[in-house]
Write a protein that holds these residues in place. Structure first.
Motif, PDB file in Angstrom:
ATOM      1  N   ALA A 185      -6.579   8.067  -6.787  1.00  0.00           N
ATOM      2  CA  ALA A 185      -7.218   7.187  -7.762  1.00  0.00           C
ATOM      3  C   ALA A 185      -6.151   6.378  -8.751  1.00  0.00           C
ATOM      4  N   CYS A 186      -4.990   7.212  -8.988  1.00  0.00           N
ATOM      5  CA  CYS A 186      -3.928   6.522  -9.652  1.00  0.00           C
ATOM      6  C   CYS A 186      -3.133   5.397  -8.868  1.00  0.00           C
ATOM      7  N   SER A 187      -2.800   5.505  -7.693  1.00  0.00           N
ATOM      8  CA  SER A 187      -2.236   4.521  -6.853  1.00  0.00           C
ATOM      9  C   SER A 187      -3.305   3.531  -6.880  1.00  0.00           C
ATOM     10  N   ARG A 188      -4.529   3.730  -6.756  1.00  0.00           N
ATOM     11  CA  ARG A 188      -5.476   2.332  -6.728  1.00  0.00           C
ATOM     12  C   ARG A 188      -5.222   1.384  -7.808  1.00  0.00           C
ATOM     13  N   ALA A 189      -4.992   2.221  -9.233  1.00  0.00           N
ATOM     14  CA  ALA A 189      -4.818   1.480 -10.407  1.00  0.00           C
ATOM     15  C   ALA A 189      -3.399   0.635 -10.291  1.00  0.00           C
ATOM     16  N   LEU A 190      -2.371   1.573  -9.866  1.00  0.00           N
ATOM     17  CA  LEU A 190      -1.078   0.869  -9.794  1.00  0.00           C
ATOM     18  C   LEU A 190      -1.023  -0.273  -8.755  1.00  0.00           C
ATOM     19  N   TYR A 191      -1.646  -0.254  -7.608  1.00  0.00           N
ATOM     20  CA  TYR A 191      -1.709  -1.243  -6.694  1.00  0.00           C
ATOM     21  C   TYR A 191      -2.062  -2.600  -7.305  1.00  0.00           C
ATOM     22  N   ARG A 192      -3.002  -2.403  -8.238  1.00  0.00           N
ATOM     23  CA  ARG A 192      -3.652  -3.657  -8.707  1.00  0.00           C
ATOM     24  C   ARG A 192      -2.553  -4.489  -9.615  1.00  0.00           C
ATOM     25  N   ARG A 193      -1.500  -3.619 -10.321  1.00  0.00           N
ATOM     26  CA  ARG A 193      -0.660  -4.303 -11.092  1.00  0.00           C
ATOM     27  C   ARG A 193      -1.184  -4.949 -12.355  1.00  0.00           C
ATOM     28  N   PRO A 194      -1.988  -4.322 -12.717  1.00  0.00           N
ATOM     29  CA  PRO A 194      -2.819  -4.705 -13.874  1.00  0.00           C
ATOM     30  C   PRO A 194      -2.071  -5.128 -15.346  1.00  0.00           C
ATOM     31  N   SER A 195      -2.639  -6.076 -16.035  1.00  0.00           N
ATOM     32  CA  SER A 195      -2.207  -6.369 -17.302  1.00  0.00           C
ATOM     33  C   SER A 195      -2.392  -5.205 -18.323  1.00  0.00           C
ATOM     34  N   LEU A 196      -3.586  -4.626 -18.044  1.00  0.00           N
ATOM     35  CA  LEU A 196      -4.151  -3.552 -18.852  1.00  0.00           C
ATOM     36  C   LEU A 196      -4.347  -2.229 -17.967  1.00  0.00           C
ATOM     37  N   LEU A 197      -3.624  -1.276 -18.042  1.00  0.00           N
ATOM     38  CA  LEU A 197      -3.651  -0.120 -17.409  1.00  0.00           C
ATOM     39  C   LEU A 197      -4.042   1.071 -18.143  1.00  0.00           C
ATOM     40  N   ILE A 198      -5.171   1.500 -17.796  1.00  0.00           N
ATOM     41  CA  ILE A 198      -5.952   2.744 -18.583  1.00  0.00           C
ATOM     42  C   ILE A 198      -6.137   4.060 -17.695  1.00  0.00           C
ATOM     43  N   LEU A 199      -5.600   4.735 -18.342  1.00  0.00           N
ATOM     44  CA  LEU A 199      -5.613   6.060 -17.456  1.00  0.00           C
ATOM     45  C   LEU A 199      -6.339   7.349 -18.417  1.00  0.00           C
ATOM     46  N   VAL A 236       0.810  -1.079   0.108  1.00  0.00           N
ATOM     47  CA  VAL A 236      -0.031   0.061  -0.161  1.00  0.00           C
ATOM     48  C   VAL A 236       0.837   1.448   0.021  1.00  0.00           C
ATOM     49  N   TRP A 237       2.043   1.242   0.859  1.00  0.00           N
ATOM     50  CA  TRP A 237       2.804   2.564   0.896  1.00  0.00           C
ATOM     51  C   TRP A 237       3.470   2.539  -0.336  1.00  0.00           C
ATOM     52  N   GLU A 238       4.067   1.378  -1.090  1.00  0.00           N
ATOM     53  CA  GLU A 238       4.519   1.258  -2.380  1.00  0.00           C
ATOM     54  C   GLU A 238       3.680   2.227  -3.210  1.00  0.00           C
ATOM     55  N   ALA A 239       2.337   1.944  -3.312  1.00  0.00           N
ATOM     56  CA  ALA A 239       1.368   2.663  -4.366  1.00  0.00           C
ATOM     57  C   ALA A 239       1.312   4.014  -3.775  1.00  0.00           C
ATOM     58  N   VAL A 240       1.210   4.132  -2.556  1.00  0.00           N
ATOM     59  CA  VAL A 240       1.254   5.589  -2.387  1.00  0.00           C
ATOM     60  C   VAL A 240       2.533   6.406  -2.672  1.00  0.00           C
ATOM     61  N   ASP A 241       3.677   6.085  -2.716  1.00  0.00           N
ATOM     62  CA  ASP A 241       4.959   6.453  -2.976  1.00  0.00           C
ATOM     63  C   ASP A 241       4.799   6.742  -4.487  1.00  0.00           C
ATOM     64  N   ALA A 242       4.431   5.603  -5.212  1.00  0.00           N
ATOM     65  CA  ALA A 242       4.271   5.933  -6.507  1.00  0.00           C
ATOM     66  C   ALA A 242       3.662   7.025  -7.113  1.00  0.00           C
ATOM     67  N   VAL A 243       2.713   7.404  -6.459  1.00  0.00           N
ATOM     68  CA  VAL A 243       2.187   8.977  -6.816  1.00  0.00           C
ATOM     69  C   VAL A 243       2.578  10.135  -6.060  1.00  0.00           C
ATOM     70  N   GLY A 244       3.595   9.801  -5.247  1.00  0.00           N
ATOM     71  CA  GLY A 244       4.106  11.180  -4.470  1.00  0.00           C
ATOM     72  C   GLY A 244       3.205  11.439  -3.248  1.00  0.00           C
ATOM     73  N   MET A 245       2.575  10.488  -2.598  1.00  0.00           N
ATOM     74  CA  MET A 245       1.389  10.625  -1.659  1.00  0.00           C
ATOM     75  C   MET A 245       1.874  10.364  -0.046  1.00  0.00           C
ATOM     76  N   ARG A 246       3.259  10.198   0.089  1.00  0.00           N
ATOM     77  CA  ARG A 246       3.461   9.722   1.275  1.00  0.00           C
ATOM     78  C   ARG A 246       3.340  10.879   2.269  1.00  0.00           C
ATOM     79  N   GLU A 247       4.012  12.027   1.766  1.00  0.00           N
ATOM     80  CA  GLU A 247       4.070  13.082   2.763  1.00  0.00           C
ATOM     81  C   GLU A 247       2.682  13.569   3.311  1.00  0.00           C
ATOM     82  N   ALA A 248       1.755  13.496   2.182  1.00  0.00           N
ATOM     83  CA  ALA A 248       0.417  14.128   2.579  1.00  0.00           C
ATOM     84  C   ALA A 248      -0.217  12.904   3.550  1.00  0.00           C
ATOM     85  N   VAL A 249      -0.085  11.716   3.237  1.00  0.00           N
ATOM     86  CA  VAL A 249      -0.625  10.703   4.095  1.00  0.00           C
ATOM     87  C   VAL A 249      -0.219  10.524   5.585  1.00  0.00           C
TER      88      VAL A 249
END
Ligand SMILES: Nc1ncnc2c1ncn2[C@@H]1O[C@H](COP(=O)(O)OP(=O)(O)OP(=O)(O)O)[C@@H](O)[C@H]1O
Length: 630
Positions: free
Chosen positions: A538-552, A495-508
């Motif tokens: 919302a982006c971190s949610r999609a990244l956390y899923r590690r999907p085969s198809l990522l749509i943004l 979860v933190w990994e996904a939060v980090d991926a979108v630069g949200m650690r500080e805010a969280v």
């Protein structure tokens, strides 16, 4: 008048808002089930709905149903004992012996009366207990079934005309489940008491029974007719109620509070809300004279027969055709009959009323079941190497032109595809087709060669991650906002990994309870994020899923340049393992794409790499130039 006066007047003269548009619940599904139905048929619904309530209750709690049946039997038995024991007690009481002797002779029968009365009360209380065991669970079952039905239909159903109105009509069925077991139980016990009292009365004097029935029958007819009028009003108000419900939420949710206040919308919204309510009230009031006529006529007819009943009883007693003791018991039987008949009428009408709403609910559930995905049992297993669209066409219900009008495209693992184009050109619709949210009307979409029309959609969505243009801000904790849909792990590392991926650690970390903070400022202890922070989540949610198809779909529209840069860097870094699709109006962002398609009127009009399209002199180059022309 000076020009300054005119200006002032123009500034102060606010035009009154237009009335809200009048929608009507109409179309092929909107058939008022009562419009053509005869009175006999309407009454015929009651046994059917009783059977249905019994079946639903049985499925919910068998023990409670058995208890209810036992209580009903006890109610009937105690009513019979009460009346016969009263008749037995009357004889000595009305006799000519000394008072003490008369009381002694009547005592056994009087004791029996007391025991029967106590039993009747105990049966009533236990029946209420049993009914309360059934109702909450039955309501939850029905309510959940409705929510599930709506969540599970094919997405195309949402665009069908009247779908939302039918759902609103079905909601009433859920509300009625809260009272239907009580109504059914009261109807049954009143019926049993009535039959018992009727049996005793017909033994005492057969002429009384038909007269009594005639005294109550008009009230029964009146109650069913009044229920019919109520339903007609409810039916006419479905659409307005639906719109009013939406307006209520949009006007009062703090999420849109700024927009409502700063744009001076409050008065307009309140006016509309009130207008919708008043429109519903007008329909209700217009029906009031009909209800009054029904009530007056049924009371008049019932009253005439009731007077006749009492007159016959008095005549029988006065002319010595029945003894005084029998007459006294007959009075009691008539009173019992009258009370229970009235309850039969009131509760019978309520059950009839319920049957109408349950009918709407069932019709909606059936319609939703018909619209549940029936795509076949094939499953998509990862990794997804190729997604192909073959001459795909999709037209929304009620639309004149297709949103996607013949698109062919091949996407391969490791590739980033950018979709650009003007508003309404079909970009989001194309992403819905890629993910199988909507199936094409013509052509096909295949994943690893499997046609999505034959694949179980759940197995497709296990491999997708989507950040839509308009995303939900879930009133859940930060952790669930990231993991919703795929709670893969029990520890917080990913979860933190996904939060980090979108630069949200500080805010969280600044939030009062970090990942445990509830993101709903409306609720006690809840916190709120900024628009861009919500989008990062919302982006971190999609990244956390590690999907085969990522749509943004416009994933960075609310982000600052640092956030946007970070997200696109991340997309590039993880692109090797998946197919990535980015829909954007910021054409500079398409530099990261291996392939760009430009859409116009549902078709691909240009495609290639960034450098090729910039110099191609087509729509892409024009849009890019316009975006830089400031
Ligand atoms: N749920 C829907 N029901 C009916 N019509 C729809 C629906 N969604 C989109 N449309 C219509 O389909 C067409 C394409 O819409 P779509 O959302 O795919 O465009 P888009 O290219 O993503 O637009 P934008 O750049 O504004 O996001 C539009 O005419 C739109 O009105």
């Amino acid at each position: 008048m000076t020009s300054t006066d005119t200006e002032k007047q123009q500034l102060t003269a606010v035009p009154s808002p237009p009335p809200p548009a009048e929608f009507s619940y109409s179309g092929q599904y909107a058939v008022n089930p009562l419009a053509e139905v005869s009175f006999r048929k309407m009454c015929g619904q009651i046994p059917k709905v009783l059977h249905r309530i019994a079946r639903l209750s049985w499925q919910t709690d068998r023990r409670a149903v058995r208890l209810l049946i036992g209580c009903q039997a006890l109610t009937g038995l105690s009513a019979a004992v009460l009346l016969t024991a009263t008749a037995r007690a009357m004889k000595p009481i009305l006799g000519t012996d000394a008072v003490a002797e008369r009381l002694r002779d009547a005592l056994p029968a009087l004791l029996l009366v007391a025991v029967a009365a106590a039993l009747a009360r105990a049966a009533g209380a236990t029946a209420t207990y049993a009914e309360r065991r059934i109702t909450p669970r039955l309501t939850t079952e029905t309510d959940t079934a409705l929510v599930e039905a709506v969540c599970r239909v094919e997405a195309a159903a949402y665009s069908e005309p009247g779908f939302a109105d039918r759902q609103e009509a079905a909601e009433m069925g859920v509300l009625r489940t809260q009272v239907m077991v009580t109504d059914a139980q009261r109807l049954m016990s009143a019926l049993i008491r009535m039959i018992t009292a009727g049996g005793v009365l017909s033994v005492l004097n057969p002429a009384m029974l038909p007269l009594l029935l005639l005294a109550v029958l008009p009230a029964g007819i009146g109650a069913v007719l009044a229920a019919r009028v109520d339903y007609e009003i409810h039916y006419a108000n479905v659409s307005d109620r639906n719109v009013r419900g939406m307006m209520r939420w949009w006007s009062t949710t703090p999420k849109y509070g700024d927009e409502v206040r700063a744009n001076g919308m409050t008065d307009y919204l309140l006016f509309w809300y009130r207008s919708l309510s008043e429109r519903c009230d007008r329909r209700t009031l217009a029906a009031a004279p009909r209800t009054l006529r029904i009530a007056l006529l049924s009371s008049l007819a019932g009253g005439v027969f009731l007077v006749l009943t009492w007159a016959v009883l008095a005549w029988l007693a006065v002319t010595g055709r029945i003894g005084i003791a029998i007459a006294a018991t007959a009075v009691l039987a008539v009173q019992t009959m009258l009370t229970s008949l009235s309850q039969v009428v009131v509760n019978g009408a309520a059950v009839f009323h319920t049957s109408l709403y349950l009918g709407d609910m069932q019709a909606f559930l059936d319609a939703a079941a018909e619209r549940a995905p029936k795509r076949g049992k094939r499953a998509v297993t990862g990794p997804v190497d190729e997604i192909r669209l073959d001459e795909v066409v999709y037209q929304y219900p009620g639309k004149k032109t297709p949103a996607v009008a013949g698109v062919s495209l091949t996407l391969r693992r490791g590739q980033i595809l950018a979709i650009v184009g003007t508003n309404g050109s079909g970009k989001s619709t194309l992403t819905r087709l890629l993910t199988g949210i909507n199936l094409p009307d013509k052509g096909k979409v295949t994943w690893n060669g499997a046609d999505l029309a034959e694949v179980d959609p759940a197995t497709v969505w296990r491999h997708t991650g989507l950040v839509p243009q308009i995303f939900a801000q879930w009133p859940l904790r930060v952790r669930e906002n990231v993991t919703l849909g795929q709670p893969r792990t029990v520890d917080d590392g990913p979860v933190w990994e996904a939060v980090d991926a979108v630069g949200m650690r500080e805010a969280v970390e600044e939030l009062p309870d970090r990942l445990d903070t509830l993101l709903a400022r409306e609720l006690f202890g809840g916190a709120e994020l900024s628009g861009g922070q919500w989008q990062r989540l919302a982006c971190s949610r999609a990244l956390y899923r590690r999907p085969s198809l990522l749509i943004l779909d416009e994933p960075t529209s609310q982000m600052d340049p640092r956030g946007e840069h970070g997200i696109f860097e991340r997309i590039k870094a993880i692109a090797g393992d998946r197919i990535t699709v980015v829909v954007t109006h910021r054409l500079e962002n398409t530099r990261i794409a291996d392939h760009i398609v430009v859409m116009e009127h549902g078709r691909i009009t240009e495609q290639g790499r960034y450098e090729d399209l910039v110099h191609a002199g087509g729509t892409f180059a024009e849009l890019l130039e316009l975006s830089q022309d400031r």
